[in-house]
Design an enzyme around this catalytic site. Structure first.
Site, PDB file in Angstrom:
ATOM      1  N   GLY B  46     -20.095  62.931  56.321  1.00  0.00           N
ATOM      2  CA  GLY B  46     -20.086  61.585  55.726  1.00  0.00           C
ATOM      3  C   GLY B  46     -19.310  60.680  56.655  1.00  0.00           C
ATOM      4  N   GLU B  47     -19.906  59.543  57.054  1.00  0.00           N
ATOM      5  CA  GLU B  47     -19.266  58.734  58.098  1.00  0.00           C
ATOM      6  C   GLU B  47     -17.940  58.129  57.658  1.00  0.00           C
ATOM      7  OE1 GLU B  47     -22.341  58.201  56.889  1.00  0.00           O
ATOM      8  OE2 GLU B  47     -22.832  56.073  56.748  1.00  0.00           O
ATOM      9  N   ASN B  48     -17.668  58.132  56.353  1.00  0.00           N
ATOM     10  CA  ASN B  48     -16.364  57.652  55.894  1.00  0.00           C
ATOM     11  C   ASN B  48     -15.241  58.631  56.227  1.00  0.00           C
ATOM     12  OD1 ASN B  48     -17.595  59.414  53.997  1.00  0.00           O
ATOM     13  ND2 ASN B  48     -16.092  58.799  52.457  1.00  0.00           N
TER      14      ASN B  48
END
Lengths: 223, 238
Positions: B46-48
């Site tokens: 997840g890019e977060n």
């Protein structure tokens, strides 16, 4: 060494109209809401905010501070994602908010570069797209890159799980996101912490953001 | 028989390998997770700032204060979920054992630096050059590119998971993209409900088709010339 802990009002007194404010968080997760709610009460204007998205002001989200946009405190945002954030879109449509879109990884790296004393960097992100407009393109080892400049802010409002009074910080899970990067890139850094402990209570090898990047620590009012 | 979106998801899942690090975008890509075979571990990025997403524990900020209180401070771990553990779609998630969290610059170092085996994302258009348009429609309000431009600029494989035609029946596979680009020449594979198209030596080449579909039927629904591989696989649709 003097403790960096101050109260929230004294902290937000340091923000001036026209400042560029770096705001941590991702869709509101990990945003410094105690600081942002205090900022929302102030008679300030023409702030530029830099954040992953406008989630901190999204009226639909818990804890959010739509007043930051609706009251004209923040009038320009630099984000990677506006999303389906009604507060952001309604202010853009009214003409009270302007925005600039920056690819998310480029935003992260521009902040990291600023905090690291690096002027900028060549990245493949955005080559051949609108993001490239006005930027230098360069071929390096047969690959295309564009030049992106480092990006500084006046003040960073960031949030962590636990900090000691020297500003050494530990984040919880994905609430870290942009917070350490925002802290690196600002002239003054205010860190909101759910728990504030004495130096030494966070073991040295567990510190995720060293206190050298932090000017002030504020107790978070969040549950 | 699965519906179009699930046909696409199932055929994308078949391209992933045990131990792959993969970013799944919003829309059809989020369905891919449920078709990964038992015994195959795909580590979802997840890019977060997470790797190893396991289950969805709920939608963040739904004012479920009781859940948040019970999953705050150090009361719970990444295995049980936590108020500070979300995916990029703002859902509370749990992580598999061995999952980890990091800041956004590290997250995009993984993407841009070629450390992800695949990124799977939806698209508005893909053209014959492998150019991708997936973030803005001219004349409509803009949401922003988010991390898409970075995610496709370094992944070892960029898999586009999309329906073959738009809601108006127009081919989404075209000669030249007319929508704003996300990146140039980045697409490795397109998976639609009708076919799998791989870019082989830069040529869009059909390598699998839905059962019963003829080449003429496929070409009639596609607004660019396609090559056909010597052996055409049959897509799973059940």
């Amino acid at each position: 060494m003097e403790s960096k802990v101050i109260d929230v009002k004294t902290a937000i007194d340091k923000v001036k109209s026209g400042d560029t404010v770096l705001v941590g968080g991702f869709g509101g997760s990990g945003a410094a809401f105690t600081l942002l709610h205090e900022l929302e009460k102030r008679d300030l204007t023409n702030l530029t905010s830099v954040s992953e998205d406008g989630g901190y002001a999204n009226a639909k989200l818990k804890n959010a501070c739509p007043g930051l946009l609706d009251k004209g405190i923040i009038t320009h945002i630099k984000v990677s994602f506006l999303g389906s954030n009604a507060t952001v879109h309604s202010n853009i449509n009214k003409g009270t908010l302007t925005y600039e879109l920056i690819p998310q990884g480029t935003l992260a790296e521009r902040l990291r570069a600023a905090g690291s004393g690096i002027a900028g960097f060549y990245t493949p992100t955005g080559v051949g797209t609108v993001v490239e407009e006005g930027k230098e393109r360069r071929t390096i080892d047969g690959k295309e890159y564009i030049f992106e400049k480092a990006f500084h802010g006046d003040i960073a409002l960031v949030k962590c799980f636990r900090a000691d009074t020297m500003g050494n910080a530990v984040f919880k899970y994905s609430a870290m996101n942009f917070n350490p990067l925002m802290a690196m890139a600002a002239k003054m850094v205010i860190l909101e912490a759910e728990e504030i402990v004495e130096p030494g209570e966070i073991e040295a090898d567990q510190v995720q953001l060293p206190g050298v990047f932090v000017d002030h620590v504020v107790q978070s009012m969040e549950v | 028989m699965l519906d179009n979106r699930n046909i696409i998801a199932k055929n994308v899942a078949a391209m992933l390998h045990d131990g792959d690090f993969v970013n799944l975008g919003v829309g059809i890509p989020t369905l891919v997770g449920s078709y990964i075979p038992e015994g195959t571990t795909v580590l979802l990025h997840g890019e977060n700032g997470i790797i190893g997403q396991d289950k969805i524990a709920g939608r963040a900020f739904d004012n479920d204060t009781e859940w948040e209180k019970a999953h705050s401070k150090e009361l719970t771990t990444s295995k049980e979920g936590h108020k500070d553990l979300c995916n990029a779609g703002n859902e509370y998630v749990t992580l598999i054992p061995g999952g980890c969290c990091f800041d956004s610059s590290i997250s995009f170092a993984m993407a841009r630096g070629g450390h992800l085996d695949a990124t799977v994302l939806g698209a508005l258009q893909v053209d014959k050059h492998g150019n991708l348009a997936n973030w803005a429609v001219p004349g409509k309000s803009v949401n922003g590119m988010g991390g898409a431009m970075d995610l496709v600029s370094g992944a070892k494989k960029v898999i586009v998971a999309m329906e073959h035609c738009s809601k108006n029946g127009e081919s989404k596979i075209v000669d030249e993209c007319t929508m704003p680009l996300t990146a140039i020449g980045c697409v490795s594979v397109i998976v639609t409900e009708l076919c799998v198209i791989e870019f082989l030596d830069g040529e869009p080449t059909v390598t699998a088709m839905a059962p019963g579909l003829t080449r003429d039927e496929l070409l009639a629904k596609t607004d660019t010339a396609l090559s056909f591989a010597e052996n055409i696989g049959v897509m799973a649709v059940e």
